[in-house]
Motif scaffolding. Structure first.
Motif, PDB file in Angstrom:
ATOM      1  N   VAL A   1      -4.207  -3.459  -3.052  1.00  0.00           N
ATOM      2  CA  VAL A   1      -3.727  -2.481  -4.035  1.00  0.00           C
ATOM      3  C   VAL A   1      -4.447  -2.651  -5.366  1.00  0.00           C
ATOM      4  CG1 VAL A   1      -1.452  -2.330  -2.954  1.00  0.00           C
ATOM      5  CG2 VAL A   1      -1.817  -3.951  -4.826  1.00  0.00           C
ATOM      6  N   ASN A   2      -4.440  -1.599  -6.156  1.00  0.00           N
ATOM      7  CA  ASN A   2      -5.065  -1.625  -7.480  1.00  0.00           C
ATOM      8  C   ASN A   2      -4.049  -1.798  -8.604  1.00  0.00           C
ATOM      9  OD1 ASN A   2      -7.802  -1.148  -6.581  1.00  0.00           O
ATOM     10  ND2 ASN A   2      -7.151   0.943  -6.104  1.00  0.00           N
ATOM     11  N   ILE A   3      -2.789  -1.567  -8.305  1.00  0.00           N
ATOM     12  CA  ILE A   3      -1.741  -1.731  -9.315  1.00  0.00           C
ATOM     13  C   ILE A   3      -1.435  -3.218  -9.504  1.00  0.00           C
ATOM     14  CG2 ILE A   3      -0.686   0.529  -9.005  1.00  0.00           C
ATOM     15  CD1 ILE A   3       1.297  -0.725  -7.078  1.00  0.00           C
TER      16      ILE A   3
ATOM     17  N   ASP B   1       4.536   1.705 -10.367  1.00  0.00           N
ATOM     18  CA  ASP B   1       3.643   1.161 -11.393  1.00  0.00           C
ATOM     19  C   ASP B   1       3.159  -0.248 -11.081  1.00  0.00           C
ATOM     20  OD1 ASP B   1       3.784   3.264 -13.617  1.00  0.00           O
ATOM     21  OD2 ASP B   1       5.896   2.925 -13.184  1.00  0.00           O
ATOM     22  N   ALA B   2       3.909  -0.983 -10.263  1.00  0.00           N
ATOM     23  CA  ALA B   2       3.556  -2.340  -9.873  1.00  0.00           C
ATOM     24  C   ALA B   2       4.383  -2.704  -8.648  1.00  0.00           C
ATOM     25  CB  ALA B   2       3.832  -3.329 -11.009  1.00  0.00           C
ATOM     26  N   VAL B   3       4.015  -3.793  -7.994  1.00  0.00           N
ATOM     27  CA  VAL B   3       4.815  -4.297  -6.875  1.00  0.00           C
ATOM     28  C   VAL B   3       5.144  -5.763  -7.108  1.00  0.00           C
ATOM     29  CG1 VAL B   3       4.004  -2.695  -5.095  1.00  0.00           C
ATOM     30  CG2 VAL B   3       2.742  -4.832  -5.505  1.00  0.00           C
TER      31      VAL B   3
ATOM     32  N   SER C   1       3.848   1.518  -1.179  1.00  0.00           N
ATOM     33  CA  SER C   1       4.490   1.605  -2.494  1.00  0.00           C
ATOM     34  C   SER C   1       3.532   2.199  -3.518  1.00  0.00           C
ATOM     35  CB  SER C   1       4.962   0.215  -2.943  1.00  0.00           C
ATOM     36  OG  SER C   1       5.933  -0.303  -2.056  1.00  0.00           O
ATOM     37  N   GLU C   2       2.277   1.754  -3.470  1.00  0.00           N
ATOM     38  CA  GLU C   2       1.276   2.304  -4.385  1.00  0.00           C
ATOM     39  C   GLU C   2       1.112   3.802  -4.136  1.00  0.00           C
ATOM     40  OE1 GLU C   2      -3.010   0.953  -6.136  1.00  0.00           O
ATOM     41  OE2 GLU C   2      -2.791   0.857  -3.950  1.00  0.00           O
TER      42      GLU C   2
ATOM     43  N   GLU D   1       0.823  -1.206   0.000  1.00  0.00           N
ATOM     44  CA  GLU D   1       0.000   0.000   0.000  1.00  0.00           C
ATOM     45  C   GLU D   1       0.862   1.264   0.000  1.00  0.00           C
ATOM     46  OE1 GLU D   1      -4.074  -0.538   2.260  1.00  0.00           O
ATOM     47  OE2 GLU D   1      -2.460  -1.407   3.460  1.00  0.00           O
TER      48      GLU D   1
END
Length: 312
Positions: free
Chosen positions: A162-164, A131-133, A125-126, A123
């Protein structure tokens, strides 16, 4: 095509991890040319060496590639400067706060991915704009999370928060393992240990042979009072284990670790005194194969297993 394929411009959502003493331009270019995403591991490179590897991979492939940067690296400013100067298209960051460099990298048009070991860090990181994890479970080799959360638990926990796009890592070396990760919500996989056992990996042959010999239980998470790392059991591991059992503090463990222990083991091939970082999935690796063959084998098994499951 899924979001990982589109984000990186790759054929297969298979990412080769940026492992120290293994992931130079030869391995990364071979994986990229095979349709995955090859990554140069900057963690074991001086800045001038990283520049050399970036320039060589540009000559070896016209496909996308990336660089993995541990944010705790002492010369991190120099590494970032080189990445910007050389116009590296994709950067994977790890071992640090993604807020520090994500904005700088994205302002230069670079895709940024951060490695996490918990949904909380995913979270964060987002929120930092990545752009991604990469959600890396406890099974993974090298440096690891203290929480010891397994990939089977971590991936659905992260994808729920997360949404990514989420890339699964830890314990994945086969197409079936990749399919399991996708079933848990991942859109790509990052694979390390399997790619160490390739001719293109810069690791010493002794280390590659040790991976082939490894069985279940031959790796353990160690040095948790410093930076947790999964190691093949050897004399060095035994020294650390004995010290930890006797209640050694971080200072004592740091003295045992000394300098260049990972280079001694993985690059120079000293299987007794070296630090041998590899994942639990080493127990499933029995052959050294070219990186392109590994990518093809994983994808073919993934597709075959996916079709088989539709018959149930």
């Amino acid at each position: 095509m899924n979001r990982i394929n589109e984000l990186f411009g790759i054929r297969y959502p298979i990412i080769q991890a940026g492992m120290i003493w293994a992931s130079g331009w030869r391995l990364a270019s071979a994986v990229s040319n095979a349709g995955g995403l090859g990554i140069i591991g900057a963690g074991s490179m001086y800045p001038n060496v990283l520049r050399e590897h970036i320039q060589k991979i540009k000559q070896a492939t016209d496909k996308p590639f990336g660089v993995n940067v541990p944010l705790l690296y002492p010369d991190i400013n120099q590494l970032i400067a080189i990445i910007l100067e050389e116009k590296v298209p994709i950067v994977f960051t790890s071992a640090g706060n993604p807020k520090t460099w994500t904005g700088t990298l994205k302002a230069a048009g670079i895709k940024v991915v951060h490695v996490v070991s918990s949904s909380l860090f995913a979270e964060k990181s987002e929120a930092a704009g990545v752009d991604a994890v990469v959600a890396e479970g406890f099974e993974a080799g090298g440096h690891n999370g203290r929480e010891e959360t397994t990939t089977m638990v971590l991936i659905p926990a992260v994808t729920a928060k997360v949404n990514i796009p989420v890339i699964a890592a830890g314990g994945i070396a086969t197409g079936r393992g990749m399919l399991a990760a996708f079933a848990l919500g991942a859109e790509g996989v990052q694979i390390g240990s399997r790619f160490v056992a390739t001719p293109e990996a810069s690791s010493h042959q002794n280390f590659k042979n040790a991976i082939l010999d490894a069985r279940e239980g031959d790796t353990m998470l160690s040095l948790k009072k410093l930076t947790p790392v999964r190691l093949i059991k050897n004399h060095f591991y035994d020294l650390v284990k004995a010290a930890e059992d006797n209640g050694a503090d971080a200072a004592v463990l740091k003295e045992i670790l000394g300098r260049a222990r990972a280079k001694t083991g993985m690059f120079e091939g000293n299987l007794s005194e070296g630090e041998l970082e590899i994942g639990q999935v080493s127990a499933l690796i029995s052959q050294i194969k070219p990186a392109a063959a590994v990518v093809a084998e994983i994808w073919e098994e993934f597709e075959a297993a996916r079709k088989q499951l539709t018959t149930y």
